[in-house]
Design a protein around this motif. Structure first.
Motif: not given
Length: 290
Positions: A76-87, A160-177
């Motif tokens: 669930l932490y990674y799932f909710f972090a995805t919304f931050v990432q996509m935002g 929360v820390s680990l999910a934040g690292a995932s946000v930093w890594r995968y945000m670029g993919f959603n950004f390009i899309v």
């Protein structure tokens, strides 16, 4: 006769080039999946020659034993972090879709983390989150020493820390899309909105967001499978300790650390089922869009 022989030669060549890839695909892809389903109904330990069938006991353990079911809470932490990432990705994609000074440079900066290897990112954030590391140093420099934490040792904030690292890594993919989807919007629509006196917020709300609604929905659907299959960053940084065990880490540990290959196979089947369902839903959305 010569034509028939030439035809047979072509058929033989095509068959050879087809049979070998199919044989490799069946041997290393389909056959292991079939065996995985078969092992999921057993208590096989990975090396015994005998298989004891236990029915659906492994599946019951996954969804009833807190030791195994708790990993879904971590997802669930990674799932909710995805919304931050996509935002964040949508925010930067919207800004950089307009004429902004140095936008090509910022595009590269935002997409660069996605090109890095997950192992490298894990070690980068190990140094970033360690006591006295980069994050604590920055907080101290700006006078926020009281916010320093044991980011990877405190079970309350480790995910929360680990999910934040995932946000930093995968945000670029959603950004390009998102950037690609926004770039496909006709400029005539923007020009018409400028004539009507629309500002950037109006253009985002009434032009951009409705135009890329399907893309946003698809990314949300994919985030479900992505959240439950998180592995490389938490495994490198914590190894699943302090309550950071994800579903995939748990599956690997159950199979190779505890020798419960049957139970691990059942967990892999559950993950496969989730991915298949998510893929079918994604295809349904794409079909509706067409």
């Amino acid at each position: 006769m010569w034509n028939l022989s030439y035809r047979n030669q072509r058929i033989l060549i095509i068959a050879c080039f087809t049979v070998i890839p199919l044989a490799l695909l069946i041997t290393f892809a389909y056959l292991p999946v079939v065996n995985m389903f078969r092992y999921s109904f057993t208590d096989w330990n990975g090396y015994s020659k005998t298989l004891k069938y236990v029915g659906f006991d492994n599946y019951k353990s996954i969804f009833t034993d807190p030791k195994y079911f708790s990993v879904f809470k971590v997802s669930l932490y990674y799932f909710f972090a995805t919304f931050v990432q996509m935002g964040l990705a949508l925010y930067f994609a919207t800004i950089l879709s307009f004429n902004v000074r140095g936008k090509n440079f910022f595009k590269g900066v935002l997409f660069f983390p996605y090109l890095l290897n997950g192992v490298a990112i894990g070690f980068i954030f190990l140094f970033f989150f360690k006591p006295g590391g980069t994050l604590d140093t920055v907080l101290s420099l700006i006078g926020l020493d009281f916010l320093t934490q044991k980011w990877l040792l405190n079970p309350n904030i480790i995910n929360v820390s680990l999910a934040g690292a995932s946000v930093w890594r995968y945000m670029g993919f959603n950004f390009i899309v998102f950037l690609g989807a926004i770039s496909s919007i006709s400029k005539d629509i923007y020009e018409a909105s400028d004539i009507d006196g629309a500002n950037r917020w109006h253009q985002f709300r009434h032009i951009i967001l409705p135009s890329i609604k399907r893309i946003v929905q698809l990314n949300i659907i994919l985030s479900i499978s992505g959240a439950i299959s998180a592995f490389d960053i938490p495994y490198i940084m914590t190894g699943g300790s302090n309550g950071s065990n994800t579903f995939v880490i748990q599956t690997v540990d159950v199979a190779f650390k505890y020798g419960k290959v049957g139970l691990a196979s059942a967990m892999a089947v559950v993950l496969l089922f989730i991915v298949v369902v998510v893929t079918l839903i994604q295809q349904l959305f794409v079909k509706e869009e067409k």
